[in-house]
Design an enzyme around this catalytic site. Sequence first.
Site, mmCIF file in Angstrom:
data_model
loop_
_atom_site.group_PDB
_atom_site.id
_atom_site.type_symbol
_atom_site.label_atom_id
_atom_site.label_comp_id
_atom_site.label_asym_id
_atom_site.label_seq_id
_atom_site.Cartn_x
_atom_site.Cartn_y
_atom_site.Cartn_z
ATOM 1 N N GLU A 164 -4.505 4.121 2.631
ATOM 2 C CA GLU A 164 -5.062 4.417 3.966
ATOM 3 C C GLU A 164 -4.097 3.793 4.956
ATOM 4 O O GLU A 164 -4.097 2.582 5.137
ATOM 5 C CB GLU A 164 -6.443 3.762 4.142
ATOM 6 C CG GLU A 164 -7.464 4.070 3.079
ATOM 7 C CD GLU A 164 -8.069 5.438 3.242
ATOM 8 O OE1 GLU A 164 -7.992 5.990 4.353
ATOM 9 O OE2 GLU A 164 -8.607 5.958 2.259
ATOM 10 N N CYS A 204 -6.856 1.949 13.311
ATOM 11 C CA CYS A 204 -5.982 3.009 12.783
ATOM 12 C C CYS A 204 -6.321 4.350 13.414
ATOM 13 O O CYS A 204 -5.473 5.225 13.518
ATOM 14 C CB CYS A 204 -6.124 3.083 11.269
ATOM 15 S SG CYS A 204 -7.828 3.167 10.727
HETATM 16 P P1 NAD Z 1 0.623 -4.395 6.670
HETATM 17 O O1 NAD Z 1 1.130 -3.247 5.902
HETATM 18 O O2 NAD Z 1 1.593 -5.287 7.327
HETATM 19 O O3 NAD Z 1 -0.256 -5.356 5.728
HETATM 20 C C1 NAD Z 1 -1.382 -4.899 5.057
HETATM 21 C C2 NAD Z 1 -1.642 -5.782 3.855
HETATM 22 O O4 NAD Z 1 -0.605 -5.609 2.907
HETATM 23 C C3 NAD Z 1 -1.679 -7.273 4.170
HETATM 24 O O5 NAD Z 1 -2.696 -7.868 3.406
HETATM 25 C C4 NAD Z 1 -0.305 -7.743 3.710
HETATM 26 O O6 NAD Z 1 -0.243 -9.102 3.361
HETATM 27 C C5 NAD Z 1 -0.105 -6.875 2.492
HETATM 28 N N1 NAD Z 1 1.293 -6.683 2.076
HETATM 29 C C6 NAD Z 1 2.419 -6.798 2.822
HETATM 30 N N2 NAD Z 1 3.507 -6.532 2.047
HETATM 31 C C7 NAD Z 1 3.048 -6.225 0.811
HETATM 32 C C8 NAD Z 1 3.672 -5.840 -0.405
HETATM 33 N N3 NAD Z 1 5.000 -5.708 -0.512
HETATM 34 N N4 NAD Z 1 2.894 -5.594 -1.483
HETATM 35 C C9 NAD Z 1 1.553 -5.692 -1.389
HETATM 36 N N5 NAD Z 1 0.904 -6.067 -0.266
HETATM 37 C C10 NAD Z 1 1.649 -6.327 0.825
HETATM 38 O O7 NAD Z 1 -0.418 -3.804 7.706
HETATM 39 P P2 NAD Z 1 -1.209 -4.591 8.855
HETATM 40 O O8 NAD Z 1 -0.292 -4.872 9.971
HETATM 41 O O9 NAD Z 1 -1.985 -5.709 8.250
HETATM 42 O O10 NAD Z 1 -2.287 -3.493 9.300
HETATM 43 C C11 NAD Z 1 -2.092 -2.610 10.343
HETATM 44 C C12 NAD Z 1 -1.840 -1.215 9.789
HETATM 45 O O11 NAD Z 1 -2.931 -0.807 8.992
HETATM 46 C C13 NAD Z 1 -1.742 -0.179 10.867
HETATM 47 O O12 NAD Z 1 -0.658 0.686 10.589
HETATM 48 C C14 NAD Z 1 -3.051 0.571 10.772
HETATM 49 O O13 NAD Z 1 -3.002 1.886 11.251
HETATM 50 C C15 NAD Z 1 -3.304 0.524 9.310
HETATM 51 N N6 NAD Z 1 -4.723 0.764 9.008
HETATM 52 C C16 NAD Z 1 -5.096 1.944 8.449
HETATM 53 C C17 NAD Z 1 -6.432 2.218 8.199
HETATM 54 C C18 NAD Z 1 -6.891 3.540 7.615
HETATM 55 O O14 NAD Z 1 -8.046 3.647 7.245
HETATM 56 N N7 NAD Z 1 -6.039 4.542 7.520
HETATM 57 C C19 NAD Z 1 -7.390 1.251 8.522
HETATM 58 C C20 NAD Z 1 -6.973 0.062 9.091
HETATM 59 C C21 NAD Z 1 -5.640 -0.182 9.329
#
Ligand code: NAD
Length: 522
Positions: free
Chosen positions: A239, A273
């Site tokens: 997502e 998002c």
């Molecule tokens: P992010 O990708 O930076 O981090 C998300 C999670 O992934 C965190 O827990 C982070 O620690 C972890 N992570 C980072 N690198 C990783 C790796 N290499 N392997 C595994 N895990 C890793 O995202 P963010 O800044 O926390 O969230 C914002 C983003 O999330 C925005 O782009 C938003 O649109 C999206 N989002 C999407 C939805 C949806 O339903 N489509 C919902 C909420 C947020």
Amino acid sequence: MNDTPTLQGPGTLCPADGRPLDAVVPTTPDEVRAAVEGARIAQRGWGARSFDDRAKALVALGRRMLETRAEALRLLRDEMGRSDADSLMAEIASMAEFAKGVVRAARKELGVERVSLSRLDFPGKRARIEPVPRGVVGIISPWNYPVLNLVKPLFPALLAGNGVVVKPSEHTPRSSVWLARLVNEVCGDGLVEVVQGDGAVGALLVESGVDAVVFTGSVSTGRKVARMAAERLIPCSLELGGKDAALVLRDCDLERTVAGIAQWGFHNAGQNCAAIERVYVEESIADRFVERLGAFASELKVAEGDGAPADLGPLQNARQLEIVERHVEDALAKGAVLVTGGERTGQGLGYRPTVLDGCHEDMLVMKEETFGPVLAVARVKDEADAIRRANDSPFGLTGSVWTKDLTRGERVARLLEVGVAYVNNHSFTGGAVPELPWTGVKETGYGVAGSRHAYSTFVRRRALLTDGAKAPDPWWMPIDDTLADFGEALVGRSLGSLGAFLKLGGLLGKRVKAIKALASGK
Ligand code: NAD
């Protein structure tokens, strides 16, 4: 705090007022592996319970979340800086109803499906499709809705009979611990484990034996997680980001549309998002629309960290504030008109609700995810222009059309390249209607959260065939002339020959006799 917000590590300060928060200890690699094993052990008992039993526990969990809401609201105030009323409505108040909705959506999907078999072709046999929990599901969460974005995969994962290991965002690590504690009280000790840390811990979780992974977050991290899951051949639900558009048609109810667009542009300070980030408004109503939207936005209050009612919180982290400021500066440099906002509040990471007019596709604010309280308005010639420009995006989460003509609205909504399309509303179903899929197209990823369609991540399907026939099947060995005749009769039957159909009974008897003779040695 305004001058030095980046000097602190993620999740260590309240973004509304800069208060330091209690430290959270990162989980070591050995502890991550132990968490997966712990959840696996707890899952055995949980997975063996009936659907009704698990459903009852899930509904009880929803109630416990409400009963203990004060604790969650305090954590959300600390980590998100929102007002309590805002957090209550955004992430907590609907949780008991949400749990009931998850149960309703899943009942049939998680039931045993009987497959009817032709008695002539498959005598004595019955077949079923049974859902089997994957085992341990890894959930990697973002920071923007720390409770809701965990609940969306957590509830169905549990209902399907899985154990879970959660890796919350390092920016908002605390409320997951509250929720895991409640699950373990209600459903069984150790069923949900929480591991803490940054992306390295998330990566380790995917590699530590989980049987499926649900990732919610950015596109770039989503690609990495998908690659790791592919290496391990485990299901992975993604997502990812959005850049949602609202199409404001000239026959809309102007007042309601202004309120609706402000709601879903500024809710959670736009850190959603599915926030409305791009607004395409038909030229003929654009002046009135922009004027009303600007006036509405300028009345909104940004929270100051004391819990008192306020319309939106600050940006959650300094990096996000920097992105928002960069996008607004870029738009203004390229000719956008600042209608309202466009500056910090002066308190914590607060940023004023911002409306930009005269935006066009060369601006970052129209192309990249801003994830902040910024509504970029572009004036369009007509409906077709609005649709074309709305679809000109690498993302495709949700989109909305605003018009009094509901037939027209639905026609236009169906032309949007999105997973969730709305007429005269936006975004709210993700956190409030678990019977509907929450899903996207393009770089938003292929995950499906919500609805009965979410379950391929959480269960595998076991086919179970039970043969109660006394006689051997007629197609078993030996392969001889009787089998050739039987095969020809089957073909003739399928091609509509009555003669061939009538011969089948006798040929079947011959086949059985031949097989029995071979089996008995007579
Ligand atoms: P992010 O990708 O930076 O981090 C998300 C999670 O992934 C965190 O827990 C982070 O620690 C972890 N992570 C980072 N690198 C990783 C790796 N290499 N392997 C595994 N895990 C890793 O995202 P963010 O800044 O926390 O969230 C914002 C983003 O999330 C925005 O782009 C938003 O649109 C999206 N989002 C999407 C939805 C949806 O339903 N489509 C919902 C909420 C947020």
